[in-house]
Design a protein around this motif. Structure first.
Motif, mmCIF file in Angstrom:
data_model
loop_
_atom_site.group_PDB
_atom_site.id
_atom_site.type_symbol
_atom_site.label_atom_id
_atom_site.label_comp_id
_atom_site.label_asym_id
_atom_site.label_seq_id
_atom_site.Cartn_x
_atom_site.Cartn_y
_atom_site.Cartn_z
ATOM 1 N N GLY A 170 30.522 5.739 -1.533
ATOM 2 C CA GLY A 170 30.210 7.037 -2.126
ATOM 3 C C GLY A 170 30.739 8.140 -1.226
ATOM 4 O O GLY A 170 31.939 8.218 -0.966
ATOM 5 N N HIS A 171 29.834 8.986 -0.726
ATOM 6 C CA HIS A 171 30.216 10.043 0.205
ATOM 7 C C HIS A 171 29.585 9.817 1.575
ATOM 8 O O HIS A 171 29.374 10.773 2.323
ATOM 9 C CB HIS A 171 29.824 11.408 -0.363
ATOM 10 C CG HIS A 171 30.712 11.840 -1.487
ATOM 11 N ND1 HIS A 171 31.739 12.751 -1.331
ATOM 12 C CD2 HIS A 171 30.771 11.444 -2.789
ATOM 13 C CE1 HIS A 171 32.365 12.915 -2.488
ATOM 14 N NE2 HIS A 171 31.788 12.133 -3.391
ATOM 15 N N SER A 172 29.323 8.531 1.906
ATOM 16 C CA SER A 172 28.794 8.146 3.216
ATOM 17 C C SER A 172 29.871 7.378 3.969
ATOM 18 O O SER A 172 30.393 6.376 3.461
ATOM 19 C CB SER A 172 27.539 7.279 3.057
ATOM 20 O OG SER A 172 26.499 7.995 2.427
ATOM 21 N N LEU A 173 30.182 7.844 5.165
ATOM 22 C CA LEU A 173 31.268 7.274 5.962
ATOM 23 C C LEU A 173 30.706 6.707 7.260
ATOM 24 O O LEU A 173 29.841 7.320 7.886
ATOM 25 C CB LEU A 173 32.301 8.362 6.265
ATOM 26 C CG LEU A 173 33.538 7.968 7.086
ATOM 27 C CD1 LEU A 173 34.384 6.943 6.329
ATOM 28 C CD2 LEU A 173 34.373 9.219 7.404
ATOM 29 N N ARG A 174 31.205 5.535 7.652
ATOM 30 C CA ARG A 174 30.790 4.908 8.905
ATOM 31 C C ARG A 174 32.012 4.563 9.746
ATOM 32 O O ARG A 174 33.039 4.108 9.226
ATOM 33 C CB ARG A 174 29.985 3.634 8.640
ATOM 34 C CG ARG A 174 28.674 3.834 7.888
ATOM 35 C CD ARG A 174 27.685 4.655 8.677
ATOM 36 N NE ARG A 174 26.394 4.778 8.007
ATOM 37 C CZ ARG A 174 26.092 5.744 7.149
ATOM 38 N NH1 ARG A 174 27.002 6.665 6.846
ATOM 39 N NH2 ARG A 174 24.888 5.795 6.600
ATOM 40 N N LEU A 175 31.857 4.779 11.052
ATOM 41 C CA LEU A 175 32.885 4.436 12.038
ATOM 42 C C LEU A 175 32.251 3.536 13.088
ATOM 43 O O LEU A 175 31.189 3.855 13.627
ATOM 44 C CB LEU A 175 33.439 5.699 12.706
ATOM 45 C CG LEU A 175 34.352 5.498 13.930
ATOM 46 C CD1 LEU A 175 35.630 4.755 13.544
ATOM 47 C CD2 LEU A 175 34.677 6.847 14.576
ATOM 48 N N ASP A 176 32.905 2.409 13.371
ATOM 49 C CA ASP A 176 32.425 1.492 14.410
ATOM 50 C C ASP A 176 33.571 1.216 15.372
ATOM 51 O O ASP A 176 34.689 0.884 14.945
ATOM 52 C CB ASP A 176 31.926 0.188 13.784
ATOM 53 C CG ASP A 176 31.128 -0.644 14.765
ATOM 54 O OD1 ASP A 176 30.052 -0.199 15.177
ATOM 55 O OD2 ASP A 176 31.578 -1.744 15.125
#
Length: 315
Positions: A172-178
């Motif tokens: 959706g409009h949720s972004l994750r960076l690992d």
């Protein structure tokens, strides 16, 4: 609406980058022209190239060596980024309760690990170009931390790191960076990842640089992790090695003894080879994390240079 960004800090066991596209191959530069459609895994190779250049620019500015991209760490980081985005949480723990060093080790990795992860909510656009900008800004916000809350910055600029892997995911409009940072100083011999409780495992390997030396082998034990409740995963917390630890020392050379009168615990030689017998000392099942502490010169503080996890099961 501005994206709301969140970061997770961690404790060890534990400049603005130049434009990326200028140094990328023509095929990669062509991808940057693509604006229509949403961000997906097909853009991850370019994301990794951009973030790697950003990190290495930061490290060179600080007088530190560049890092190399690690494919396995990138794969592990991407899987964790996906589960965080899909379930709307931000944590060093996975849905199964696993910690970063466990995920990397059970995927086949043997380097010592540290993890940074970050989230952005309510992002304005899901186009690849805008996502690239968001990921750049998310990383930059970690670098811009100030003491005493600068754990991400310390990880990025750790002088002992040699490699890094990047994962990103959008839901959706949720972004994750690992980001998984690695210290790779030892080639460990193959070892089974599972054994019976009470068994003795032979951990052996060789330093990549024979002038370095293994100063200690720490064996950490923790019970099998239960899958956490989603509300627990949504509460930021740092990750630690457990307090239950057995420490092994290298055999003293010749007729020398340690101050307590012992000879030491594991064999080694001046060519960088070492071998340790590691007992899975708890009668109950659990996970043991074997961490090899390395020194490059005698005056230097030891640091994790390799690690491997072993699952113990009932006898």
């Amino acid at each position: 609406m501005r994206a709301r960004r969140f970061k997770i800090n961690r404790r060890s066991f534990l400049t603005t980058a130049t434009p990326f596209a200028l140094s990328l191959p023509i095929s990669a530069r062509a991808q940057t022209l693509f604006e229509r459609g949403g961000f997906g895994d097909e853009q991850l190779p370019l994301v990794r190239a951009r973030l790697l250049q950003q990190v290495n620019t930061e490290r060179l500015t600080a007088g530190l060596p560049e890092l190399q991209l690690d494919d396995l760490a990138s794969t592990v980081a991407t899987a964790h980024a996906h589960e965080m985005a899909e379930e709307h949480f931000l944590s060093h723990w996975g849905l199964d309760g696993s910690k970063p060093y466990q995920r990397y080790s059970f995927a086949g990795g043997t380097a010592a690990t540290q993890e940074n992860c970050s989230a952005a909510e309510d992002i304005e656009s899901i186009s690849p170009l805008r996502i690239f900008d968001d990921l750049r800004d998310m990383h930059q916000s970690m670098l811009d931390e100030a003491p005493p809350h600068d754990g991400h910055r310390k990880t990025i600029l750790d002088p002992f790191h040699t490699h890094v892997g990047f994962g990103a995911a959008l839901k959706g409009h949720s972004l994750r960076l690992d980001e998984i940072y690695l210290a790779h100083y030892i080639t460990l011999d193959p070892l089974l990842g599972e054994a019976k409780a009470g068994a003795t495992m032979l951990v052996s390997g060789r330093l990549l640089n024979a002038r370095h030396f293994v100063t200690e082998i720490a064996v950490f034990y923790e019970p099998p992790p239960p899958p956490p409740d989603i509300s627990w995963l949504r509460t930021p917390r740092s990750v630690f090695f457990p307090d239950d630890v057995l420490r092994l020392r290298p055999r003293a050379p010749g007729d020398f003894l340690y101050s307590d009168g012992s000879r030491g615990d594991f064999e080694w030689d001046h060519k960088g080879w070492f071998r340790a017998r590691v007992k899975l000392y708890r009668p109950d099942p659990g996970i043991y994390t074997v961490v090899c502490m390395v020194r490059r010169v005698p005056s230097e503080k030891g640091f994790p240079g390799a690690q491997i996890c072993i699952r113990s099961v009932k006898s």
